[in-house]
Scaffold this motif. Structure first.
Motif, PDB file in Angstrom:
ATOM      1  N   ALA A  98       0.612  -1.134   0.053  1.00 45.67           N
ATOM      2  CA  ALA A  98      -0.100   0.189  -0.102  1.00 45.67           C
ATOM      3  C   ALA A  98       0.948   1.179   0.087  1.00 45.67           C
ATOM      4  N   PHE A  99       0.184   2.397   0.439  1.00 43.76           N
ATOM      5  CA  PHE A  99       1.370   3.460   0.434  1.00 43.76           C
ATOM      6  C   PHE A  99       1.214   4.324   1.720  1.00 43.76           C
ATOM      7  N   TYR A 100       0.994   3.525   2.770  1.00 43.23           N
ATOM      8  CA  TYR A 100       0.977   4.047   4.029  1.00 43.23           C
ATOM      9  C   TYR A 100       1.874   3.547   5.087  1.00 43.23           C
ATOM     10  N   ALA A 101       2.192   4.450   6.002  1.00 40.81           N
ATOM     11  CA  ALA A 101       2.995   4.020   7.102  1.00 40.81           C
ATOM     12  C   ALA A 101       2.524   4.438   8.442  1.00 40.81           C
ATOM     13  N   ILE A 102       2.293   3.596   9.546  1.00 38.55           N
ATOM     14  CA  ILE A 102       2.182   4.362  10.773  1.00 38.55           C
ATOM     15  C   ILE A 102       3.363   4.402  11.622  1.00 38.55           C
ATOM     16  N   ALA A 103       3.672   5.464  12.385  1.00 40.26           N
ATOM     17  CA  ALA A 103       4.992   5.663  12.958  1.00 40.26           C
ATOM     18  C   ALA A 103       4.545   5.928  14.290  1.00 40.26           C
ATOM     19  N   LYS A 104       5.433   5.340  15.329  1.00 42.13           N
ATOM     20  CA  LYS A 104       4.952   5.812  16.688  1.00 42.13           C
ATOM     21  C   LYS A 104       5.957   7.049  17.225  1.00 42.13           C
ATOM     22  N   LEU A 105       5.250   7.843  17.802  1.00 45.67           N
ATOM     23  CA  LEU A 105       6.136   9.217  17.898  1.00 45.67           C
ATOM     24  C   LEU A 105       6.212   9.466  19.483  1.00 45.67           C
ATOM     25  N   PRO A 106       7.321  10.274  19.983  1.00 42.64           N
ATOM     26  CA  PRO A 106       7.189  10.472  21.324  1.00 42.64           C
ATOM     27  C   PRO A 106       6.489  11.628  21.790  1.00 42.64           C
ATOM     28  N   ILE A 107       5.118  11.372  21.614  1.00 44.63           N
ATOM     29  CA  ILE A 107       4.195  12.503  22.170  1.00 44.63           C
ATOM     30  C   ILE A 107       3.008  11.993  23.036  1.00 44.63           C
ATOM     31  N   ASP A 108       2.365  12.900  23.683  1.00 46.00           N
ATOM     32  CA  ASP A 108       1.172  12.510  24.723  1.00 46.00           C
ATOM     33  C   ASP A 108       0.169  11.983  23.960  1.00 46.00           C
ATOM     34  N   ASP A 109      -0.211  12.770  22.805  1.00 44.11           N
ATOM     35  CA  ASP A 109      -1.692  12.536  22.186  1.00 44.11           C
ATOM     36  C   ASP A 109      -1.675  12.791  20.597  1.00 44.11           C
ATOM     37  N   ALA A 110      -1.804  11.938  19.853  1.00 42.77           N
ATOM     38  CA  ALA A 110      -1.530  12.170  18.318  1.00 42.77           C
ATOM     39  C   ALA A 110      -2.640  13.208  18.012  1.00 42.77           C
ATOM     40  N   ASP A 111      -3.794  13.254  18.630  1.00 43.80           N
ATOM     41  CA  ASP A 111      -4.620  13.989  18.136  1.00 43.80           C
ATOM     42  C   ASP A 111      -4.413  15.446  18.237  1.00 43.80           C
ATOM     43  N   VAL A 112      -4.029  15.764  19.630  1.00 41.37           N
ATOM     44  CA  VAL A 112      -3.507  17.012  19.878  1.00 41.37           C
ATOM     45  C   VAL A 112      -2.317  17.312  19.211  1.00 41.37           C
ATOM     46  N   PHE A 113      -1.535  16.487  18.919  1.00 40.84           N
ATOM     47  CA  PHE A 113      -0.123  16.863  18.184  1.00 40.84           C
ATOM     48  C   PHE A 113      -0.440  17.173  16.783  1.00 40.84           C
ATOM     49  N   CYS A 114      -1.359  16.346  15.921  1.00 39.90           N
ATOM     50  CA  CYS A 114      -1.705  16.829  14.558  1.00 39.90           C
ATOM     51  C   CYS A 114      -2.452  17.961  14.549  1.00 39.90           C
ATOM     52  N   GLN A 115      -3.237  18.625  15.555  1.00 36.45           N
ATOM     53  CA  GLN A 115      -3.903  19.919  15.513  1.00 36.45           C
ATOM     54  C   GLN A 115      -2.771  20.895  15.801  1.00 36.45           C
ATOM     55  N   TRP A 116      -2.001  20.769  16.653  1.00 34.04           N
ATOM     56  CA  TRP A 116      -0.975  21.592  17.083  1.00 34.04           C
ATOM     57  C   TRP A 116      -0.241  21.711  15.889  1.00 34.04           C
ATOM     58  N   LEU A 117       0.199  20.728  15.020  1.00 37.30           N
ATOM     59  CA  LEU A 117       1.077  20.957  13.648  1.00 37.30           C
ATOM     60  C   LEU A 117       0.303  21.947  12.958  1.00 37.30           C
ATOM     61  N   LEU A 118      -0.709  21.823  13.014  1.00 31.36           N
ATOM     62  CA  LEU A 118      -1.221  22.927  11.921  1.00 31.36           C
ATOM     63  C   LEU A 118      -1.995  24.147  12.812  1.00 31.36           C
ATOM     64  N   ALA A 152     -10.858   1.696  22.342  1.00 32.27           N
ATOM     65  CA  ALA A 152     -10.799   3.207  22.872  1.00 32.27           C
ATOM     66  C   ALA A 152      -9.495   3.148  23.653  1.00 32.27           C
ATOM     67  N   GLY A 153      -8.700   4.260  23.303  1.00 31.67           N
ATOM     68  CA  GLY A 153      -7.386   4.540  24.088  1.00 31.67           C
ATOM     69  C   GLY A 153      -6.233   4.000  23.052  1.00 31.67           C
ATOM     70  N   LEU A 154      -6.212   3.234  22.223  1.00 34.78           N
ATOM     71  CA  LEU A 154      -5.213   2.656  21.383  1.00 34.78           C
ATOM     72  C   LEU A 154      -4.765   3.602  20.528  1.00 34.78           C
ATOM     73  N   GLY A 155      -3.387   3.547  20.059  1.00 34.98           N
ATOM     74  CA  GLY A 155      -2.858   4.681  18.808  1.00 34.98           C
ATOM     75  C   GLY A 155      -2.702   5.925  19.252  1.00 34.98           C
ATOM     76  N   LYS A 156      -2.700   6.239  20.671  1.00 32.87           N
ATOM     77  CA  LYS A 156      -2.731   7.586  20.815  1.00 32.87           C
ATOM     78  C   LYS A 156      -1.360   8.150  20.516  1.00 32.87           C
ATOM     79  N   GLN A 157      -0.166   7.484  20.536  1.00 30.72           N
ATOM     80  CA  GLN A 157       1.187   8.010  20.038  1.00 30.72           C
ATOM     81  C   GLN A 157       1.529   7.567  18.642  1.00 30.72           C
ATOM     82  N   GLU A 158       0.302   7.269  17.914  1.00 31.88           N
ATOM     83  CA  GLU A 158       0.831   6.957  16.719  1.00 31.88           C
ATOM     84  C   GLU A 158       0.012   7.799  15.455  1.00 31.88           C
TER      85      GLU A 158
END
Lengths: 397, 397
Positions: A319-339, A361-367
């Motif tokens: 496919a053309f996707y990758a999932i990465a684990k980042l050293p962050i608290d919450d990916a939703d917050v981080f992705c919004q912060w990026l923008l 629920a609760g999984l993937g929060k750092q991804e």
């Protein structure tokens, strides 16, 4: 008071699209946004595919057959044969995108209250189609540590109840890029046979495998009645807007039921069927170039990600996707912060928080999921942004 | 044993398409078949509409916005204004044909077990979308004797239960051609207001009214939150294969819910949105010619039918359908007999038995629907066949 339906309330909002307003605001501020959040390829649709529509000369834009044009389905038989799938044209029902194939499959095979098991993280819209059909999604977790391999068969079997009717896979996988191995596909075959389940196999990314080859669910032996393939031309030919997919099965009862849903909506789009039919005549090496392009993007993005401190990104096989684990608290917050709050050289990057792809629920929060649908230069720029962002982000972990 | 779903079983087969194998067999025998059975117009799609697609020059066939291209929706605002409907572009969601507008409306507003009241005979596919949504259709009978006028309001009110959530109308009507009067629309307004119901109004045939003018459900006052319009370009521009429709409402809760279903299926077809957008620029007199053509066909078919012994056909005010009562025992048997056992000068005619358009079992057995989608000469030939057939048919009544 007029109310919307309970299912209208339960219907999930798109986890990918909910950040769109923040991206629009960033652009209004003059910030360049690299879109790695959505599977819209930048690859040009083959000219001969578009030209087939542009050179068409019919006078009336008529309904097609509810199952799709017979000429197209007959040519598809040859395409499927070329990937080792032997079907006849009556076993192929053309749908309005892969989306409608999923919807028809769920509607024809599953009743409200039925359960479907799906390895998570999974394509988020399966949730929507499940809600529309009144079906419960039962997730079985796969893990980033082993590249999102199929969960152990015992874990899947633990989830089976009398209400379980099907297992849904996407292979190679969106959002993980994981390509199921021969052994894993055999395990799935055994389990659907033993428990008499449908196997819905979403094979939208069939051609995009960078080392191994895809094992189609239709290559499995002894489960002809169990297997339902959901397919689409969207990614294969970079023709997402055509809205042409297909549901393929050898189960005649399912075909008959699906046809009734197909007749109710009259027909799939006529223009794009012309394009899709032309695509079958693309030279045999068409995918080589596209694949080589995606492979070099994958190699770059995985390398760049793993070179960042605290980041882990397994190497996706397809496919053309990758999932990465980042050293962050919450990916939703981080992705919004990026923008909303970040830019680097007046640029930023839009990613999809992985939470939306998990059923638990609760999984993937750092991804985060990254779709490598941009050219190498843009990917490098986007990775520069991400690298800098991870240094500046206040809520590191 | 693997089974299909109960809803897959309950899903009705298309009553229009079930005679197709008999028509195909007739053609194989060399018999010419006049198709009055299906609403596929023979009218040419306007060249400028098709040319807009043929002259397009994009490189990537991309997803559009899930609600449809903003440029198209903004132009539609002007179109709707021209028919007295004031909406903004955020109140319009572009759908894959009118079919998807019906589906989205039902899914977003109705739950399994809910009831919708529909004057019968009605567009048969409402049944299919109701089954898919788990909704019960409650028919209220209209009668051929008064041209299929709206049933008395007391009859409609009698059918209302605590489970009733909506009334569905098609105006002008498929399959009867009936055009609801100002008074009838006011009655509907009062009833949906009094009982707090949605009014789903299918306005696919808005332009095709031969004496009066269509009253849109959006012309009704004080029921902005109740009204949901289901629309399509299929018949308007003879563009059935485009699969472009729209759901229009001022109810923000419904719009929000529908958008979630729209996002799950990603986007409506891109090619045909280009065509649809171009269609808005057709000259103002475009419909005059088409309407004049349909009117002369209607006048001919109604005259020919009523001149046949024992046949009654009320004069339809709109759309391009007529229902006729024939001196026969069973329309399903008769329509099959026309294809299987009859020919006149090596020709025959394909009609739609009206039984499929009634929700009440046993009704419409002497009635057929005729779609006047053929030119005057062909209609005359088809009527010659029917006239002769009624003389020869063994089971007259």
């Amino acid at each position: 008071m007029l109310q919307i339906s309970q299912r209208g309330q339960a219907m999930p909002a798109s986890p990918i699209r909910k950040l769109v307003p923040y991206a629009e605001a960033a652009k209004k501020r003059g910030t360049k946004v690299y879109h790695l959040n959505i599977g819209q390829p930048d690859i040009e649709t083959p000219k001969m595919v578009l030209d087939a529509v542009r050179h068409s000369d019919f006078k009336v834009l008529e309904y097609s057959h509810s199952a799709g044009n017979e000429s197209y389905r007959k040519k598809l038989v040859g395409y499927y044969e070329s990937v080792g799938v032997k079907v006849n044209h009556n076993q192929i029902i053309i749908t309005t995108g892969g989306s409608e194939a999923i919807q028809f499959g769920f509607m024809a095979c599953l009743d409200p209250g039925d359960e479907v098991i799906i390895p998570e993280p999974f394509y988020a819209n399966y949730n929507g189609f499940a809600v529309a059909a009144g079906v419960t999604v039962v997730p079985v977790t796969s893990f980033i540590e082993n590249g999102f391999a199929l969960p152990p068969i015992e874990e899947i079997e633990k989830k089976i109840t009398p209400k379980t009717k099907a297992i849904v896979i996407c292979n190679p996988n969106n959002p993980t890029g994981y390509l199921y191995s021969y052994e894993e596909m055999q395990q799935l075959r055994d389990i659907i046979r033993r428990h008499n389940l449908y196997l819905f196999s979403d094979e939208a990314y069939r051609e995009f495998c960078y080392e191994g080859k895809q094992i189609s669910a239709m290559h499995l032996e002894g489960v002809d009645d169990n297997v339902i393939i959901m397919d689409t031309i969207s990614k294969r030919y970079s023709a997402c807007g055509g809205r042409i997919g297909a549901l393929i099965t050898k189960n005649q009862m399912v075909l008959d039921a699906v046809m009734k849903f197909a007749q109710a909506r009259l027909s799939p789009p006529s223009f794009a069927q012309i394009a899709a039919e032309a695509a079958i005549d693309l030279p045999a090496d068409y995918f080589d170039e596209t694949k080589a392009e995606y492979k070099s993007r994958r190699d770059l993005i995985v390398k760049r990600l793993n070179a960042m401190e605290g980041v882990f990104c397994p190497n996706p096989g397809g496919a053309f996707y990758a999932i990465a684990k980042l050293p962050i608290d919450d990916a939703d917050v981080f992705c919004q912060w990026l923008l909303e709050s970040f830019s680097y050289q007046n640029q930023t990057v839009m990613l999809a928080p992985a939470t939306g792809f998990y059923g638990t629920a609760g999984l993937g929060k750092q991804e985060v999921r990254l779709a490598y649908v941009l050219n190498l230069n843009d990917i490098n720029n986007a990775m520069n942004c991400l690298e800098q962002a991870l240094k500046e982000y206040p809520n590191k972990k």
